[in-house]
Design a protein around this motif. Structure first.
Motif, mmCIF file in Angstrom:
data_model
loop_
_atom_site.group_PDB
_atom_site.id
_atom_site.type_symbol
_atom_site.label_atom_id
_atom_site.label_comp_id
_atom_site.label_asym_id
_atom_site.label_seq_id
_atom_site.Cartn_x
_atom_site.Cartn_y
_atom_site.Cartn_z
ATOM 1 N N ALA A 32 0.835 -1.200 0.000
ATOM 2 C CA ALA A 32 0.000 0.000 0.000
ATOM 3 C C ALA A 32 0.870 1.250 0.000
ATOM 4 O O ALA A 32 0.908 1.977 0.984
ATOM 5 N N ASP B 142 0.326 3.909 -1.508
ATOM 6 C CA ASP B 142 -0.538 5.092 -1.454
ATOM 7 C C ASP B 142 -0.870 5.486 -0.029
ATOM 8 O O ASP B 142 -1.262 6.621 0.218
ATOM 9 N N TYR C 90 -13.486 -3.254 -9.370
ATOM 10 C CA TYR C 90 -12.666 -2.040 -9.419
ATOM 11 C C TYR C 90 -11.339 -2.312 -10.128
ATOM 12 O O TYR C 90 -10.895 -1.529 -10.978
ATOM 13 N N ALA D 130 -4.000 4.506 -13.776
ATOM 14 C CA ALA D 130 -3.249 3.265 -13.576
ATOM 15 C C ALA D 130 -3.265 2.855 -12.113
ATOM 16 O O ALA D 130 -3.186 1.679 -11.796
ATOM 17 N N ASN D 131 -3.368 3.834 -11.233
ATOM 18 C CA ASN D 131 -3.380 3.548 -9.805
ATOM 19 C C ASN D 131 -4.826 3.325 -9.364
ATOM 20 O O ASN D 131 -5.638 4.245 -9.369
ATOM 21 N N THR D 132 -5.142 2.097 -8.981
ATOM 22 C CA THR D 132 -6.536 1.763 -8.684
ATOM 23 C C THR D 132 -7.052 2.479 -7.444
ATOM 24 O O THR D 132 -8.219 2.868 -7.383
ATOM 25 N N VAL D 133 -6.170 2.648 -6.448
ATOM 26 C CA VAL D 133 -6.619 3.320 -5.222
ATOM 27 C C VAL D 133 -7.037 4.753 -5.540
ATOM 28 O O VAL D 133 -8.081 5.238 -5.081
ATOM 29 N N MET D 134 -6.230 5.433 -6.347
ATOM 30 C CA MET D 134 -6.589 6.805 -6.702
ATOM 31 C C MET D 134 -7.831 6.841 -7.597
ATOM 32 O O MET D 134 -8.631 7.769 -7.528
ATOM 33 N N ILE E 152 -10.353 4.764 -7.345
ATOM 34 C CA ILE E 152 -11.498 4.620 -6.439
ATOM 35 C C ILE E 152 -11.742 5.920 -5.696
ATOM 36 O O ILE E 152 -12.865 6.407 -5.594
ATOM 37 N N LEU E 153 -10.660 6.497 -5.200
ATOM 38 C CA LEU E 153 -10.791 7.643 -4.297
ATOM 39 C C LEU E 153 -11.299 8.881 -5.032
ATOM 40 O O LEU E 153 -12.141 9.619 -4.517
#
Lengths: 118, 195
Positions: free
Chosen positions: B50, B52, B136, B147-151, B153-154
Motif C-alpha cells: 500500500a 498510497d 474495481y 493506472a493507480n486503482t486506489v486513486m 477509487i478515491l
C-alpha cells in the motif's frame, strides 16, 4: 502466524483504549486517540493483504485481469486513506482544545481542571 | 513468509512504542514514541502493498509530531503521577479480553462467510470474482483512465466521499482557528475588530 498478526493489531487497539480511559493527562488522551487510529488503519490494511501481493497499480504492459489476479485489495486502502487524513484533523482539533485549556487553567491534568471550575 | 515476518516484527515494535507513549513519565518522550509508532505503521503499509498509504502516513505523522511537540515543549507538565485507579483498569482489561475473544471467534471460522478472512487471503481473492474490489481492479483502467486503482477509487468512483473528507478537514481547521484566535477573547480587544 495469521492469527498472531490480527491479535497483535487488536492489542494495539487495546493500548489506545487503555490510554483513553485510564489516563488523566490531556496529552496522553490525545496520544490514545492517535494510537486507536493507527490500530484501526493497521487492521484494515492487514485484512486486505494478499500473500505475495503487488500494489494495486497497473504496470506498463500489464492487463487488468492480471492485476486483479495478483494485487492486494484496493478498497480498504481507499477507505484508510480517508481515515488517515481525518485522523490528522481530529488530532489537530484536539491539540487546539488542549492548548486553549492550558491557557485558561495552566495545567494538562484533568483532575485540576475539574477542580478549578468557576 | 519473510514479508509477513517483517510485518509481525513491526507490529511488535508499534506495540512497544505505544506502551512507552502511554506509560513514560516525560511527555516529550511520550510524543516522540507516538511518532515512532506512526513511522513504523507507514513502513508496514509499504511492505503490505500500500504505497498510497505510506506516503500520506509519513506526511500526517510529521504534521502530528510538529503539533504535539509544539504543544508539549513550551508548557510545563504539572500533572501528578497519581496511583492507578484499579476499577477503571479492571474495566479496560475486561473489555480488552472480550475484544480478544471476539477476534479469536471471528478468525476461527477460517474461510467461512461472516468472519475475518484469514491473513493473506482477502475476500476478493476467493473464486467468486463478482466482488466490488475485483470489479474495481478489472475496470478501473478503462473506466477512469487511472493506472493507480486506489486513486481511481478515491477520486472517481467515490469522489463524493473525498469531498466529504475535504469538508471534514475544512471544518476541523476552522474549529481550531476559532478556538485559538486572540481576537474577541478579551474585552479590551474590542477596538481591534473593525465592526
Amino acid at each position: 502466524m495469521g492469527i498472531a498478526v490480527y491479535v497483535l493489531a487488536f492489542g494495539l487497539l487495546l493500548i489506545g483504549v487503555y490510554a483513553l480511559v485510564a489516563k488523566k493527562n490531556i496529552v496522553r488522551i490525545i496520544i490514545g486517540i492517535a494510537i486507536l487510529g493507527y490500530a484501526v488503519n493497521l487492521l484494515l490494511v492487514l485484512v486486505g493483504y494478499r500473500h505475495g501481493g503487488t500494489p494495486p497499480i497497473l504496470a506498463d504492459g500489464q492487463t487488468s485481469a492480471d492485476l486483479a489476479a495478483r494485487s492486494v485489495d484496493p478498497l480498504p486502502q481507499a477507505m484508510v486513506l480517508t481515515s488517515i487524513v481525518i485522523g490528522l484533523s481530529v488530532t489537530a482539533l484536539a491539540v487546539a482544545l488542549a492548548i486553549r485549556l492550558y491557557d485558561k487553567y495552566g495545567t494538562f491534568d484533568m483532575n485540576d481542571i475539574r477542580n478549578l471550575r468557576g | 513468509m519473510t514479508i509477513e515476518f517483517f510485518i509481525l516484527m513491526l507490529i511488535i515494535f508499534m506495540i512497544i512504542a505505544a506502551l512507552i507513549a502511554v506509560e513514560s513519565i516525560d511527555l516529550l518522550s511520550a510524543v516522540i514514541a507516538v511518532g515512532a509508532a506512526g513511522f513504523a505503521l507507514s513502513v508496514i503499509d509499504l511492505l503490505a502493498g500500500a504505497p498510497d498509504l505510506a506516503f500520506p502516513q509519513v506526511l500526517v505523522e510529521v504534521i502530528t509530531l510538529v503539533l504535539l511537540i509544539r504543544m508539549v515543549m513550551t508548557r510545563r507538565d504539572t500533572s501528578r503521577q497519581t496511583s492507578r485507579d484499579t476499577l477503571r483498569t479492571a474495566v479496560v482489561l475486561l473489555a480488552g479480553s472480550v475484544f480478544l475473544v471476539a477476534v479469536f471467534f471471528a478468525a476461527g471460522g477460517m474461510g467461512m462467510s461472516g468472519g475475518i478472512p484469514p491473513f493473506g487471503q482477502p475476500v476478493m481473492g476467493s473464486a467468486a470474482d463478482t466482488g466490488v474490489s475485483t470489479q474495481y481492479l478489472t475496470r478501473c483502467a478503462e473506466d477512469t483512465g487511472a493506472a493507480n486503482t486506489v486513486m481511481g477509487i478515491l477520486l472517481d468512483y467515490r469522489a463524493y466521499d473525498t469531498l466529504g473528507e475535504a469538508t471534514v478537514i475544512f471544518v476541523a481547521i476552522l474549529g481550531g482557528y476559532v478556538v485559538l484566535r486572540r481576537v474577541g477573547r478579551k474585552k479590551d480587544a474590542k477596538e481591534v475588530e473593525p465592526s
